[in-house]
Design an enzyme around this catalytic site. Sequence first.
Site, PDB file in Angstrom:
ATOM      1  N   ASP A 117       0.826  -1.212   0.000  1.00  0.00           N
ATOM      2  CA  ASP A 117       0.000   0.000   0.000  1.00  0.00           C
ATOM      3  C   ASP A 117       0.860   1.262   0.000  1.00  0.00           C
ATOM      4  OD1 ASP A 117      -2.387   1.360  -0.047  1.00  0.00           O
ATOM      5  OD2 ASP A 117      -2.702   1.257   2.127  1.00  0.00           O
ATOM      6  N   ASN A 169     -10.785  -2.581  -5.766  1.00  0.00           N
ATOM      7  CA  ASN A 169      -9.991  -1.677  -6.614  1.00  0.00           C
ATOM      8  C   ASN A 169     -10.601  -1.489  -8.007  1.00  0.00           C
ATOM      9  OD1 ASN A 169      -6.770  -2.770  -5.241  1.00  0.00           O
ATOM     10  ND2 ASN A 169      -8.036  -1.043  -4.630  1.00  0.00           N
TER      11      ASN A 169
HETATM   12  C1  IPE Z   1      -5.540  -2.792  -0.491  1.00  0.00           C
HETATM   13  O1  IPE Z   1      -5.153  -1.467  -0.596  1.00  0.00           O
HETATM   14  C2  IPE Z   1      -5.471  -3.456  -1.845  1.00  0.00           C
HETATM   15  C3  IPE Z   1      -4.132  -3.668  -2.387  1.00  0.00           C
HETATM   16  C4  IPE Z   1      -3.000  -3.377  -1.807  1.00  0.00           C
HETATM   17  C5  IPE Z   1      -4.099  -4.288  -3.684  1.00  0.00           C
HETATM   18  P1  IPE Z   1      -6.204  -0.293  -0.786  1.00  0.00           P
HETATM   19  O2  IPE Z   1      -5.422   0.959  -0.840  1.00  0.00           O
HETATM   20  O3  IPE Z   1      -7.095  -0.602  -1.926  1.00  0.00           O
HETATM   21  O4  IPE Z   1      -7.051  -0.399   0.563  1.00  0.00           O
HETATM   22  P2  IPE Z   1      -7.878   0.710   1.348  1.00  0.00           P
HETATM   23  O5  IPE Z   1      -8.840   1.284   0.368  1.00  0.00           O
HETATM   24  O6  IPE Z   1      -6.907   1.719   1.839  1.00  0.00           O
HETATM   25  O7  IPE Z   1      -8.522  -0.037   2.482  1.00  0.00           O
HETATM   26  C1  IPE Z   2      -1.428   0.315  -3.474  1.00  0.00           C
HETATM   27  O1  IPE Z   2      -1.252   1.684  -3.487  1.00  0.00           O
HETATM   28  C2  IPE Z   2      -1.642  -0.256  -4.857  1.00  0.00           C
HETATM   29  C3  IPE Z   2      -3.013  -0.739  -5.106  1.00  0.00           C
HETATM   30  C4  IPE Z   2      -3.996  -0.734  -4.241  1.00  0.00           C
HETATM   31  C5  IPE Z   2      -3.270  -1.269  -6.430  1.00  0.00           C
HETATM   32  P1  IPE Z   2      -2.478   2.692  -3.485  1.00  0.00           P
HETATM   33  O2  IPE Z   2      -2.812   3.028  -4.886  1.00  0.00           O
HETATM   34  O3  IPE Z   2      -3.592   2.163  -2.666  1.00  0.00           O
HETATM   35  O4  IPE Z   2      -1.815   3.944  -2.767  1.00  0.00           O
HETATM   36  P2  IPE Z   2      -2.491   4.939  -1.730  1.00  0.00           P
HETATM   37  O5  IPE Z   2      -3.086   4.102  -0.638  1.00  0.00           O
HETATM   38  O6  IPE Z   2      -3.540   5.703  -2.497  1.00  0.00           O
HETATM   39  O7  IPE Z   2      -1.383   5.804  -1.252  1.00  0.00           O
HETATM   40 MG    MG Z   3      -4.068   2.347  -0.711  1.00  0.00          MG
END
Ligand code: IPE
Ligand code: IPE
Ligand code: MG
Length: 242
Positions: free
Chosen positions: A21, A69
Amino acid sequence: MKPSSAPGDLVVPHSVAVIMDGNGRWAKQAGLERIRGHERGIDAVRTTVTECAKLGVQALVLYAFSEENWQRPAREVNLLFGLLKKFLRDERGTLMDNRVRLLHSGRRERLAKDVLDLLDETIALTVQNTGMRLSLAISYGGRQEIVDATRALALRVQRGELQPAAIDEAAIHAHLYHPELPDPDLLIRTAGEQRISNFLLWQVSYAEIHVADVCWPDFRAEHLRAAFADYGRRVRKFGKVP
Ligand code: IPE
Ligand code: IPE
Ligand code: MG
Protein backbone atom coordinates in the site's frame (compact mmCIF):
# COMPACT_ATOMS: atom_id res chain seq x y z
CA MET A 1 5.55 -24.84 12.99
CA LYS A 2 9.02 -23.81 14.07
CA PRO A 3 10.28 -20.87 11.97
CA SER A 4 13.52 -21.45 10.09
CA SER A 5 16.62 -19.40 10.84
CA ALA A 6 18.48 -17.37 8.21
CA PRO A 7 22.05 -16.06 8.47
CA GLY A 8 22.36 -13.67 11.39
CA ASP A 9 19.68 -15.60 13.30
CA LEU A 10 16.85 -13.79 11.54
CA VAL A 11 13.61 -15.68 12.06
CA VAL A 12 12.16 -16.38 8.63
CA PRO A 13 8.41 -17.07 8.49
CA HIS A 14 7.34 -20.03 6.34
CA SER A 15 4.54 -18.03 4.81
CA VAL A 16 4.27 -14.27 4.25
CA ALA A 17 1.48 -12.10 2.88
CA VAL A 18 1.90 -8.45 1.91
CA ILE A 19 -0.62 -5.64 1.45
CA MET A 20 1.43 -3.41 -0.83
CA ASP A 21 0.00 0.00 0.00
CA GLY A 22 0.92 3.65 -0.42
CA ASN A 23 1.85 3.94 -4.10
CA GLY A 24 -0.48 6.92 -4.54
CA ARG A 25 0.84 8.68 -1.43
CA TRP A 26 4.44 8.07 -2.50
CA ALA A 27 3.71 9.73 -5.86
CA LYS A 28 1.85 12.62 -4.26
CA GLN A 29 4.78 13.29 -1.90
CA ALA A 30 7.09 13.35 -4.93
CA GLY A 31 4.74 15.69 -6.81
CA LEU A 32 4.00 12.98 -9.40
CA GLU A 33 0.91 11.30 -10.84
CA ARG A 34 -0.42 8.28 -8.86
CA ILE A 35 0.57 5.90 -11.66
CA ARG A 36 4.25 6.81 -11.18
CA GLY A 37 3.94 5.34 -7.69
CA HIS A 38 2.56 2.10 -9.12
CA GLU A 39 5.45 1.99 -11.60
CA ARG A 40 8.01 2.41 -8.84
CA GLY A 41 6.21 -0.22 -6.80
CA ILE A 42 7.44 -2.86 -9.26
CA ASP A 43 11.00 -2.42 -7.94
CA ALA A 44 9.73 -3.23 -4.46
CA VAL A 45 7.91 -6.30 -5.80
CA ARG A 46 11.10 -7.58 -7.45
CA THR A 47 13.17 -6.95 -4.29
CA THR A 48 10.59 -8.60 -2.02
CA VAL A 49 10.20 -11.68 -4.21
CA THR A 50 13.96 -12.12 -4.57
CA GLU A 51 14.75 -11.54 -0.89
CA CYS A 52 11.96 -13.80 0.37
CA ALA A 53 13.11 -16.58 -1.99
CA LYS A 54 16.73 -16.17 -0.88
CA LEU A 55 15.87 -16.12 2.82
CA GLY A 56 13.87 -19.34 2.53
CA VAL A 57 10.25 -18.17 2.69
CA GLN A 58 8.11 -20.99 1.27
CA ALA A 59 5.01 -19.06 0.28
CA LEU A 60 4.47 -15.38 -0.48
CA VAL A 61 1.12 -13.79 -1.34
CA LEU A 62 1.21 -10.25 -2.71
CA TYR A 63 -2.02 -8.21 -2.76
CA ALA A 64 -1.79 -6.54 -6.16
CA PHE A 65 -5.41 -5.65 -6.99
CA SER A 66 -8.46 -6.05 -4.79
CA GLU A 67 -12.05 -6.72 -5.82
CA GLU A 68 -12.79 -3.22 -4.50
CA ASN A 69 -9.99 -1.68 -6.61
CA TRP A 70 -12.26 -2.17 -9.68
CA GLN A 71 -14.05 0.95 -8.41
CA ARG A 72 -10.99 3.13 -9.10
CA PRO A 73 -11.01 5.40 -12.18
CA ALA A 74 -10.82 3.35 -15.41
CA ARG A 75 -7.58 5.06 -16.40
CA GLU A 76 -5.83 3.96 -13.20
CA VAL A 77 -7.22 0.42 -13.52
CA ASN A 78 -5.98 0.18 -17.13
CA LEU A 79 -2.56 1.50 -16.21
CA LEU A 80 -2.33 -0.97 -13.32
CA PHE A 81 -3.10 -3.90 -15.61
CA GLY A 82 -0.59 -2.53 -18.13
CA LEU A 83 2.03 -2.65 -15.39
CA LEU A 84 0.99 -6.15 -14.37
CA LYS A 85 1.48 -7.33 -17.96
CA LYS A 86 4.88 -5.65 -18.10
CA PHE A 87 5.84 -7.33 -14.82
CA LEU A 88 4.75 -10.75 -16.10
CA ARG A 89 6.78 -10.26 -19.30
CA ASP A 90 9.90 -8.66 -17.81
CA GLU A 91 10.29 -10.64 -14.58
CA ARG A 92 10.15 -14.18 -15.93
CA GLY A 93 13.95 -14.30 -15.58
CA THR A 94 13.68 -13.22 -11.93
CA LEU A 95 11.13 -15.95 -11.24
CA MET A 96 13.13 -18.66 -13.03
CA ASP A 97 16.50 -17.60 -11.52
CA ASN A 98 14.99 -17.81 -8.03
CA ARG A 99 13.10 -21.07 -8.76
CA VAL A 100 9.81 -19.33 -7.91
CA ARG A 101 6.52 -20.98 -8.83
CA LEU A 102 3.81 -18.46 -9.72
CA LEU A 103 0.12 -18.79 -8.80
CA HIS A 104 -2.92 -16.55 -9.03
CA SER A 105 -5.42 -15.95 -6.23
CA GLY A 106 -8.67 -14.28 -7.20
CA ARG A 107 -11.58 -14.33 -9.60
CA ARG A 108 -10.79 -14.71 -13.29
CA GLU A 109 -14.13 -13.41 -14.62
CA ARG A 110 -13.30 -9.71 -14.84
CA LEU A 111 -9.73 -10.10 -16.06
CA ALA A 112 -9.08 -9.25 -19.72
CA LYS A 113 -8.04 -12.09 -22.04
CA ASP A 114 -4.53 -10.72 -22.62
CA VAL A 115 -3.96 -10.46 -18.85
CA LEU A 116 -5.25 -14.00 -18.30
CA ASP A 117 -3.13 -15.35 -21.17
CA LEU A 118 0.06 -13.80 -19.81
CA LEU A 119 -0.77 -14.92 -16.29
CA ASP A 120 -1.48 -18.49 -17.43
CA GLU A 121 1.66 -18.60 -19.59
CA THR A 122 3.85 -17.45 -16.70
CA ILE A 123 2.17 -19.88 -14.30
CA ALA A 124 2.81 -22.70 -16.81
CA LEU A 125 6.42 -21.60 -17.34
CA THR A 126 7.17 -21.79 -13.62
CA VAL A 127 5.12 -24.89 -12.81
CA GLN A 128 8.19 -27.11 -12.33
CA ASN A 129 9.97 -24.65 -10.04
CA THR A 130 10.42 -26.19 -6.61
CA GLY A 131 11.39 -23.05 -4.68
CA MET A 132 9.09 -20.46 -3.13
CA ARG A 133 5.49 -20.27 -4.27
CA LEU A 134 4.41 -16.73 -5.14
CA SER A 135 0.72 -16.02 -5.44
CA LEU A 136 -0.39 -12.73 -6.93
CA ALA A 137 -3.76 -11.73 -5.50
CA ILE A 138 -5.44 -10.01 -8.43
CA SER A 139 -9.16 -9.27 -8.60
CA TYR A 140 -9.05 -10.81 -5.14
CA GLY A 141 -11.34 -10.36 -2.16
CA GLY A 142 -11.32 -12.38 1.04
CA ARG A 143 -15.10 -12.36 1.33
CA GLN A 144 -15.46 -13.31 -2.34
CA GLU A 145 -13.07 -16.23 -1.79
CA ILE A 146 -15.27 -17.50 1.07
CA VAL A 147 -18.39 -16.99 -1.10
CA ASP A 148 -16.78 -18.99 -3.92
CA ALA A 149 -15.80 -21.79 -1.51
CA THR A 150 -19.34 -21.84 -0.10
CA ARG A 151 -20.85 -22.13 -3.59
CA ALA A 152 -18.51 -24.99 -4.46
CA LEU A 153 -19.49 -26.80 -1.26
CA ALA A 154 -23.21 -26.17 -1.87
CA LEU A 155 -22.84 -27.67 -5.33
CA ARG A 156 -21.25 -30.81 -3.87
CA VAL A 157 -24.09 -31.10 -1.35
CA GLN A 158 -26.65 -30.68 -4.17
CA ARG A 159 -24.95 -33.46 -6.14
CA GLY A 160 -25.16 -35.71 -3.11
CA GLU A 161 -21.36 -35.91 -2.79
CA LEU A 162 -21.23 -34.25 0.63
CA GLN A 163 -23.39 -34.25 3.75
CA PRO A 164 -23.97 -30.79 5.33
CA ALA A 165 -22.72 -32.21 8.64
CA ALA A 166 -19.40 -33.00 6.91
CA ILE A 167 -18.77 -29.29 6.27
CA ASP A 168 -16.05 -28.39 8.72
CA GLU A 169 -13.01 -26.09 8.70
CA ALA A 170 -11.03 -28.56 6.62
CA ALA A 171 -13.80 -28.73 3.99
CA ILE A 172 -13.95 -24.95 3.66
CA HIS A 173 -10.16 -24.74 3.55
CA ALA A 174 -10.10 -27.35 0.78
CA HIS A 175 -12.29 -25.12 -1.41
CA LEU A 176 -10.24 -21.93 -1.10
CA TYR A 177 -8.38 -20.73 -4.21
CA HIS A 178 -5.09 -22.35 -3.16
CA PRO A 179 -5.61 -24.81 -0.32
CA GLU A 180 -2.02 -26.01 -0.80
CA LEU A 181 -0.64 -22.66 0.43
CA PRO A 182 0.05 -22.47 4.15
CA ASP A 183 -1.75 -19.76 6.15
CA PRO A 184 0.45 -16.65 6.45
CA ASP A 185 2.59 -16.58 9.57
CA LEU A 186 3.29 -12.92 8.94
CA LEU A 187 1.12 -10.26 7.30
CA ILE A 188 2.97 -7.09 6.32
CA ARG A 189 1.19 -3.89 5.36
CA THR A 190 3.03 -0.78 4.21
CA ALA A 191 2.19 2.94 4.38
CA GLY A 192 1.25 2.76 8.06
CA GLU A 193 -2.32 1.60 7.49
CA GLN A 194 -3.73 -0.69 10.18
CA ARG A 195 -6.45 -2.62 8.38
CA ILE A 196 -6.96 -5.85 6.47
CA SER A 197 -8.88 -4.43 3.46
CA ASN A 198 -10.54 -7.75 2.59
CA PHE A 199 -7.26 -9.68 2.25
CA LEU A 200 -7.08 -13.43 3.05
CA LEU A 201 -9.82 -13.18 5.69
CA TRP A 202 -9.94 -16.91 6.31
CA GLN A 203 -6.19 -17.44 6.27
CA VAL A 204 -4.99 -14.59 8.53
CA SER A 205 -6.82 -15.77 11.63
CA TYR A 206 -3.53 -16.33 13.48
CA ALA A 207 -1.10 -14.30 11.36
CA GLU A 208 1.22 -11.88 13.12
CA ILE A 209 0.71 -8.37 11.73
CA HIS A 210 3.57 -6.00 10.97
CA VAL A 211 2.79 -2.48 9.79
CA ALA A 212 5.67 -0.69 8.08
CA ASP A 213 5.50 3.09 7.84
CA VAL A 214 7.22 3.32 4.45
CA CYS A 215 5.13 3.56 1.29
CA TRP A 216 5.40 0.49 -0.93
CA PRO A 217 7.74 2.03 -3.59
CA ASP A 218 10.29 2.66 -0.80
CA PHE A 219 10.04 -0.86 0.67
CA ARG A 220 13.50 -2.47 0.53
CA ALA A 221 15.30 -5.56 1.83
CA GLU A 222 16.06 -3.73 5.09
CA HIS A 223 12.32 -3.23 5.72
CA LEU A 224 11.64 -6.89 5.02
CA ARG A 225 14.38 -7.87 7.45
CA ALA A 226 12.94 -5.48 10.05
CA ALA A 227 9.54 -7.16 9.61
CA PHE A 228 11.13 -10.60 10.08
CA ALA A 229 13.04 -9.39 13.14
CA ASP A 230 9.75 -8.07 14.59
CA TYR A 231 8.11 -11.43 13.80
CA GLY A 232 10.94 -13.21 15.61
CA ARG A 233 10.08 -11.32 18.81
CA ARG A 234 6.41 -12.36 18.79
CA VAL A 235 5.06 -15.03 21.11
CA ARG A 236 2.56 -17.07 19.13
CA LYS A 237 0.04 -18.61 21.47
CA PHE A 238 -2.83 -19.77 19.23
CA GLY A 239 -5.22 -19.32 22.12
CA LYS A 240 -3.28 -21.61 24.43
CA VAL A 241 -1.39 -20.93 27.63
CA PRO A 242 2.30 -20.99 26.62
C1 IPE B 1 -5.54 -2.79 -0.49
O1 IPE B 1 -5.15 -1.47 -0.60
C2 IPE B 1 -5.47 -3.46 -1.84
C3 IPE B 1 -4.13 -3.67 -2.39
C4 IPE B 1 -3.00 -3.38 -1.81
C5 IPE B 1 -4.10 -4.29 -3.68
P1 IPE B 1 -6.20 -0.29 -0.79
O2 IPE B 1 -5.42 0.96 -0.84
O3 IPE B 1 -7.10 -0.60 -1.93
O4 IPE B 1 -7.05 -0.40 0.56
P2 IPE B 1 -7.88 0.71 1.35
O5 IPE B 1 -8.84 1.28 0.37
O6 IPE B 1 -6.91 1.72 1.84
O7 IPE B 1 -8.52 -0.04 2.48
C1 IPE C 1 -1.43 0.32 -3.47
O1 IPE C 1 -1.25 1.68 -3.49
C2 IPE C 1 -1.64 -0.26 -4.86
C3 IPE C 1 -3.01 -0.74 -5.11
C4 IPE C 1 -4.00 -0.73 -4.24
C5 IPE C 1 -3.27 -1.27 -6.43
P1 IPE C 1 -2.48 2.69 -3.49
O2 IPE C 1 -2.81 3.03 -4.89
O3 IPE C 1 -3.59 2.16 -2.67
O4 IPE C 1 -1.81 3.94 -2.77
P2 IPE C 1 -2.49 4.94 -1.73
O5 IPE C 1 -3.09 4.10 -0.64
O6 IPE C 1 -3.54 5.70 -2.50
O7 IPE C 1 -1.38 5.80 -1.25
MG1 MG D 1 -4.07 2.35 -0.71
